[in-house]
Design an enzyme around this catalytic site. Structure first.
Site, short mmCIF file in Angstrom:
data_model
loop_
_atom_site.label_atom_id
_atom_site.label_comp_id
_atom_site.label_asym_id
_atom_site.label_seq_id
_atom_site.Cartn_x
_atom_site.Cartn_y
_atom_site.Cartn_z
CB ILE A 113 -20.13 13.86 -19.36
CG1 ILE A 113 -21.64 13.98 -19.10
CG2 ILE A 113 -19.64 12.44 -19.11
CD1 ILE A 113 -22.52 13.24 -20.11
CE1 TYR A 131 -25.82 13.38 -29.39
CE2 TYR A 131 -27.71 12.16 -28.56
CZ TYR A 131 -26.48 12.77 -28.34
OH TYR A 131 -25.93 12.76 -27.08
CE LYS A 151 -23.73 10.54 -28.57
NZ LYS A 151 -22.40 10.52 -27.95
P1 NAP Z 1 -20.62 19.33 -23.50
O1 NAP Z 1 -20.99 19.88 -22.20
O2 NAP Z 1 -20.97 20.08 -24.73
O3 NAP Z 1 -19.05 19.01 -23.54
C1 NAP Z 1 -18.52 18.36 -24.68
C2 NAP Z 1 -17.15 18.90 -24.99
O4 NAP Z 1 -16.72 18.29 -26.25
C3 NAP Z 1 -17.14 20.42 -25.23
O5 NAP Z 1 -16.04 21.02 -24.59
C4 NAP Z 1 -17.03 20.53 -26.75
O6 NAP Z 1 -16.42 21.74 -27.15
C5 NAP Z 1 -16.16 19.33 -27.07
N1 NAP Z 1 -16.19 18.99 -28.48
C6 NAP Z 1 -17.16 19.23 -29.40
N2 NAP Z 1 -16.75 18.85 -30.62
C7 NAP Z 1 -15.50 18.36 -30.50
C8 NAP Z 1 -14.54 17.85 -31.40
N3 NAP Z 1 -14.78 17.75 -32.72
N4 NAP Z 1 -13.34 17.42 -30.93
C9 NAP Z 1 -13.07 17.53 -29.59
N5 NAP Z 1 -13.91 18.03 -28.69
C10 NAP Z 1 -15.13 18.45 -29.14
O7 NAP Z 1 -21.26 17.87 -23.67
P2 NAP Z 1 -21.75 16.78 -22.56
O8 NAP Z 1 -23.19 17.00 -22.33
O9 NAP Z 1 -20.81 16.72 -21.44
O10 NAP Z 1 -21.66 15.46 -23.45
C11 NAP Z 1 -20.53 14.60 -23.45
C12 NAP Z 1 -20.90 13.32 -24.18
O11 NAP Z 1 -22.02 12.72 -23.55
C13 NAP Z 1 -21.29 13.54 -25.64
O12 NAP Z 1 -20.82 12.46 -26.42
C14 NAP Z 1 -22.81 13.52 -25.59
O13 NAP Z 1 -23.39 13.13 -26.80
C15 NAP Z 1 -23.02 12.47 -24.50
N6 NAP Z 1 -24.33 12.55 -23.86
C16 NAP Z 1 -24.71 13.68 -23.21
C17 NAP Z 1 -25.96 13.72 -22.62
C18 NAP Z 1 -26.45 14.94 -21.89
O14 NAP Z 1 -27.65 14.98 -21.56
N7 NAP Z 1 -25.62 15.93 -21.59
C19 NAP Z 1 -26.81 12.62 -22.69
C20 NAP Z 1 -26.38 11.48 -23.36
C21 NAP Z 1 -25.13 11.46 -23.94
P3 NAP Z 1 -17.39 22.96 -27.60
O15 NAP Z 1 -18.25 23.27 -26.43
O16 NAP Z 1 -16.42 24.03 -27.96
O17 NAP Z 1 -18.20 22.42 -28.76
#
Ligand code: NAP
Length: 259
Positions: free
Chosen positions: A18, A156, A160
């Site tokens: 995202i 989580y 959240k």
């Molecule tokens: P993602 O694909 O895992 O990307 C998240 C990025 O954040 C990764 O590059 C990760 O690095 C980085 N990260 C992790 N820990 C960190 C830290 N301490 N400081 C800085 N960066 C850090 O996740 P996403 O699915 O895009 O999710 C993004 C947001 O949307 C999150 O807050 C998630 O909870 C929320 N969300 C996602 C979904 C879903 O279905 N995907 C649904 C609801 C909400 P690493 O990969 O090296 O850990």
């Protein structure tokens, strides 16, 4: 004219999923984007792609759980781009998938640090910068799991759900102070990102295909969302088109929470 011409944006967790899609969209709409993440290699690739498309972005390594790191990122954003108008508190990690009775306290604290402390710190430093720039928009990425509970996701869900209410308090404080800063939360359903792919692949309960099928069925619209679909919602909240929206929850979940 871009929808964010003249604005400076900061996106955390911008290396993939995202965050990456959002950084690209905000830059395409005219914002100068500071992209931050713990993953320097992938984060730099996102910035290279934005720059190659003729837009402005920069990358900083940033652990969102560290107040010292937030101070550095805020200072560098101010120095490089002259201020801050949009913050997307996006970086996050998935739950450990363990029931409360078995969840190690350290796991609980880690999820709360990355998924909730980070949002507090981001709001703190963004408000300080934005009020000097005449205002701004903070977008905190919560989840459907900030609205409804899921077994084995206490860490989580708590983080959240915390983001949801922290957002409202920040919105009220900024409105009362007359800072012209709006603060809103976004609540995605399941989005096809590396985070979800990792959860699916490490599951011991079902095969990856079965689990993706099960997740799909939870969304009445009949599929998972794309990172860009969340980015579009974030773009609306970042732009002046949402000038009367603050303290709100924007649910983007393919109908997950409608039933
Ligand atoms: P993602 O694909 O895992 O990307 C998240 C990025 O954040 C990764 O590059 C990760 O690095 C980085 N990260 C992790 N820990 C960190 C830290 N301490 N400081 C800085 N960066 C850090 O996740 P996403 O699915 O895009 O999710 C993004 C947001 O949307 C999150 O807050 C998630 O909870 C929320 N969300 C996602 C979904 C879903 O279905 N995907 C649904 C609801 C909400 P690493 O990969 O090296 O850990």
């Amino acid at each position: 004219m871009g929808r964010l011409d003249g604005k400076v944006a900061l996106v955390t967790g911008a290396a993939k999923g995202i965050g990456a899609a959002t950084a690209e969209l905000l830059a395409r709409e005219g914002a100068k984007v500071m992209c931050t993440d713990v993953d320097e290699t992938e984060g730099q690739k996102v910035v290279d792609a934005i720059q190659n498309a003729g837009h402005t972005a920069s990358f900083m390594t940033h652990d969102v759980t560290s107040e010292e790191a937030w101070e550095k990122v805020a200072g560098e954003t101010q120095r490089a781009f002259g201020g801050l108008h949009v913050l997307v508190n996006n970086a996050g990690i998935a739950p450990d998938g363990i029931a409360i009775e078995d969840l190690p306290f350290e796991s609980w604290k880690r999820t709360l640090a990355v998924d909730l402390d980070s949002v507090f710190l981001g709001c703190k430093y963004a408000i300080r910068l934005m009020k000097e720039c005449g205002g701004g928009s903070i977008i905190n990425i919560s989840s459907i799991m900030g609205l409804v509970g899921t077994p084995r996701s206490s860490d989580y869900n708590a983080a959240k759900g915390g983001v949801r209410l922290l957002t409202k308090v920040a919105a009220l404080e900024c409105a009362e102070a007359g800072y012209n800063i709006r603060v809103n939360s976004v609540h995605p359903g399941y989005i096809d990102t590396p985070l979800v792919r990792n959860v699916v692949e490490r599951s011991e309960e079902a095969s990856a295909n079965e689990l993706m099928g099960m997740l799909t069925m939870l969304h009445p619209i009949g599929r998972l969302g794309t990172p860009k679909e969340i980015g579009q919602a974030i773009l609306f909240l970042a732009s002046d088109e949402s000038s009367f929206v603050t303290g709100a929850e924007l649910v983007v979940d393919g109908g997950y929470t409608a039933r």
